[in-house]
Design a protein around this motif. Sequence first.
Motif, PDB file in Angstrom:
ATOM      1  N   PRO A   1     -63.144 -35.701  -3.751  1.00 23.18           N
ATOM      2  CA  PRO A   1     -62.680 -34.609  -2.897  1.00 23.18           C
ATOM      3  C   PRO A   1     -63.150 -34.777  -1.456  1.00 23.18           C
ATOM      4  CG  PRO A   1     -64.589 -33.892  -4.128  1.00 23.18           C
ATOM      5  CD  PRO A   1     -64.233 -35.256  -4.654  1.00 23.18           C
ATOM      6  N   PHE A   2     -62.388 -34.186  -0.551  1.00 23.90           N
ATOM      7  CA  PHE A   2     -62.744 -34.216   0.868  1.00 23.90           C
ATOM      8  C   PHE A   2     -62.438 -32.842   1.454  1.00 23.90           C
ATOM      9  CE2 PHE A   2     -62.896 -35.253   5.283  1.00 23.90           C
ATOM     10  CZ  PHE A   2     -63.741 -36.358   5.378  1.00 23.90           C
ATOM     11  N   PHE A   3     -63.418 -32.279   2.160  1.00 25.10           N
ATOM     12  CA  PHE A   3     -63.324 -30.922   2.683  1.00 25.10           C
ATOM     13  C   PHE A   3     -63.335 -30.969   4.211  1.00 25.10           C
ATOM     14  CE2 PHE A   3     -65.355 -31.103  -1.373  1.00 25.10           C
ATOM     15  CZ  PHE A   3     -64.948 -29.982  -2.093  1.00 25.10           C
ATOM     16  N   VAL A   4     -62.362 -30.319   4.836  1.00 25.84           N
ATOM     17  CA  VAL A   4     -62.290 -30.251   6.291  1.00 25.84           C
ATOM     18  C   VAL A   4     -62.396 -28.788   6.701  1.00 25.84           C
ATOM     19  CG1 VAL A   4     -60.906 -30.706   8.346  1.00 25.84           C
ATOM     20  CG2 VAL A   4     -60.863 -32.324   6.433  1.00 25.84           C
TER      21      VAL A   4
ATOM     22  N   TRP B   1     -64.380 -36.172 -10.170  1.00 37.37           N
ATOM     23  CA  TRP B   1     -65.319 -35.598  -9.213  1.00 37.37           C
ATOM     24  C   TRP B   1     -64.705 -34.432  -8.450  1.00 37.37           C
ATOM     25  CZ3 TRP B   1     -70.213 -36.240  -9.705  1.00 37.37           C
ATOM     26  CH2 TRP B   1     -70.737 -37.435 -10.230  1.00 37.37           C
ATOM     27  N   CYS B   2     -63.371 -34.379  -8.391  1.00 40.42           N
ATOM     28  CA  CYS B   2     -62.715 -33.280  -7.677  1.00 40.42           C
ATOM     29  C   CYS B   2     -62.948 -31.943  -8.371  1.00 40.42           C
ATOM     30  CB  CYS B   2     -61.216 -33.556  -7.535  1.00 40.42           C
ATOM     31  SG  CYS B   2     -60.827 -34.889  -6.371  1.00 40.42           S
TER      32      CYS B   2
ATOM     33  N   SER C   1     -67.492 -35.172   2.637  1.00 40.70           N
ATOM     34  CA  SER C   1     -66.920 -36.092   1.665  1.00 40.70           C
ATOM     35  C   SER C   1     -67.658 -36.021   0.339  1.00 40.70           C
ATOM     36  CB  SER C   1     -66.984 -37.525   2.205  1.00 40.70           C
ATOM     37  OG  SER C   1     -66.501 -38.451   1.256  1.00 40.70           O
ATOM     38  N   GLY C   2     -66.899 -35.924  -0.744  1.00 39.94           N
ATOM     39  CA  GLY C   2     -67.488 -35.998  -2.071  1.00 39.94           C
ATOM     40  C   GLY C   2     -67.898 -34.661  -2.648  1.00 39.94           C
ATOM     41  N   ALA C   3     -68.285 -34.710  -3.933  1.00 42.65           N
ATOM     42  CA  ALA C   3     -68.725 -33.509  -4.647  1.00 42.65           C
ATOM     43  C   ALA C   3     -70.193 -33.258  -4.330  1.00 42.65           C
ATOM     44  CB  ALA C   3     -68.514 -33.684  -6.150  1.00 42.65           C
ATOM     45  N   GLN C   4     -70.445 -32.802  -3.123  1.00 46.32           N
ATOM     46  CA  GLN C   4     -71.815 -32.587  -2.658  1.00 46.32           C
ATOM     47  C   GLN C   4     -72.472 -31.437  -3.427  1.00 46.32           C
ATOM     48  OE1 GLN C   4     -73.415 -34.494  -0.517  1.00 46.32           O
ATOM     49  NE2 GLN C   4     -71.645 -35.764  -0.001  1.00 46.32           N
ATOM     50  N   PRO C   5     -73.811 -31.399  -3.449  1.00 41.94           N
ATOM     51  CA  PRO C   5     -74.495 -30.272  -4.083  1.00 41.94           C
ATOM     52  C   PRO C   5     -74.093 -28.951  -3.428  1.00 41.94           C
ATOM     53  CG  PRO C   5     -76.038 -32.061  -3.660  1.00 41.94           C
ATOM     54  CD  PRO C   5     -74.757 -32.428  -2.966  1.00 41.94           C
ATOM     55  N   THR C   6     -74.181 -27.881  -4.177  1.00 48.24           N
ATOM     56  CA  THR C   6     -73.814 -26.562  -3.671  1.00 48.24           C
ATOM     57  C   THR C   6     -74.560 -26.228  -2.384  1.00 48.24           C
ATOM     58  OG1 THR C   6     -73.296 -25.747  -5.895  1.00 48.24           O
ATOM     59  CG2 THR C   6     -73.809 -24.094  -4.230  1.00 48.24           C
TER      60      THR C   6
ATOM     61  N   ILE D   1     -60.461 -23.821   5.589  1.00 47.69           N
ATOM     62  CA  ILE D   1     -60.983 -24.972   4.862  1.00 47.69           C
ATOM     63  C   ILE D   1     -59.832 -25.659   4.137  1.00 47.69           C
ATOM     64  CG2 ILE D   1     -62.586 -25.784   3.097  1.00 47.69           C
ATOM     65  CD1 ILE D   1     -64.307 -23.354   3.684  1.00 47.69           C
ATOM     66  N   ASP D   2     -59.610 -26.927   4.467  1.00 46.62           N
ATOM     67  CA  ASP D   2     -58.572 -27.738   3.827  1.00 46.62           C
ATOM     68  C   ASP D   2     -59.249 -28.726   2.888  1.00 46.62           C
ATOM     69  OD1 ASP D   2     -55.954 -27.017   5.356  1.00 46.62           O
ATOM     70  OD2 ASP D   2     -57.461 -27.279   6.924  1.00 46.62           O
ATOM     71  N   ILE D   3     -58.785 -28.749   1.638  1.00 45.63           N
ATOM     72  CA  ILE D   3     -59.419 -29.593   0.624  1.00 45.63           C
ATOM     73  C   ILE D   3     -58.400 -30.593   0.085  1.00 45.63           C
ATOM     74  CG2 ILE D   3     -60.722 -29.643  -1.528  1.00 45.63           C
ATOM     75  CD1 ILE D   3     -61.370 -26.681  -1.095  1.00 45.63           C
ATOM     76  N   TRP D   4     -58.713 -31.875   0.239  1.00 48.23           N
ATOM     77  CA  TRP D   4     -57.884 -32.928  -0.358  1.00 48.23           C
ATOM     78  C   TRP D   4     -58.459 -33.276  -1.727  1.00 48.23           C
ATOM     79  CZ3 TRP D   4     -57.439 -32.064   4.695  1.00 48.23           C
ATOM     80  CH2 TRP D   4     -56.189 -32.282   5.287  1.00 48.23           C
ATOM     81  N   SER D   5     -57.572 -33.334  -2.723  1.00 44.17           N
ATOM     82  CA  SER D   5     -58.019 -33.505  -4.101  1.00 44.17           C
ATOM     83  C   SER D   5     -56.913 -34.170  -4.910  1.00 44.17           C
ATOM     84  CB  SER D   5     -58.347 -32.112  -4.680  1.00 44.17           C
ATOM     85  OG  SER D   5     -58.600 -32.157  -6.063  1.00 44.17           O
TER      86      SER D   5
END
Length: 262
Positions: free
Chosen positions: A181-184, A13-14, A192-197, A3-7
């Motif tokens: 934030p963006f999660f790959v 929001w990150c 994309s974004g600070a999505q709910p858990t 998991i790669d996280i851009w922040s």
Amino acid sequence: MRIDIWSDIACPWCFIGKRRFERALVGFAHRDDVQVSWHSYQLDPDLPEHYDGAELDYLAGRKGMTPEQVRRMFDHIGGVAAGEGLRYDFGSLVVANSLRAHELVHLAAAHGLDGPVNEALLSAHFEHGEDIGSLEVLVRIGTAAGLDGSEVEQALADGRYRAAVQSDIRRAGSLGIQGVPFFVLDDKYGVSGAQPTEVFSETLEQVWREANPLVMVSPVAAEDDPACGPDGCVIPGRSAVPARAPQPAAARSARHSDRSIE
């Protein structure tokens, strides 16, 4: 799973997204097989090293918002952050370019400490009003996480990780990332974004299932396989024994009542 996280350290929001993602990861059965890497992104790379003004003034000028609109935005984001256990203090926030903070994260990654350093930087910026552009603050955060103070000073002075920061930003552009934030996940799925858990939890499960499909030892079920199905339970060498349908509670209690009267 990778998991790669851009922040960006300067992105409120990150920090919220980090908390939500980490909560999902804690509840993920295969969390020990997940490798998380943090990547740099700058919302405003042209921001001076130190901005002479408050966060409210900076955002009002940059986004063309009125001070009241910015205050409402602060209230909203601060409330969401509080729901994640974070205590944002926008009134004390020091506006600073996040470049050197990102360089520190890359140095920390070389020592396997990018997670705790990223956490400490976000907390220092949003919760404690510390200057993330200050060399003194960055050295203190780095050493508290376990880095050598002299190495931190030297690395930030000679800019040895600046190219790595820029490389992260270019890669984000090549992936079409326009916000954080963006999660790959596994170089295939983007969130994309600070999505709910719950969204992070569902995504982790989906990606894991696709990468680790169940392989049947017996591809086709035989007629005498000892198993139960909708039509009953199989006893090897005999036909299926119909499964007994459960009786409603009212019917069971009625029969029991009849027997007791007899």
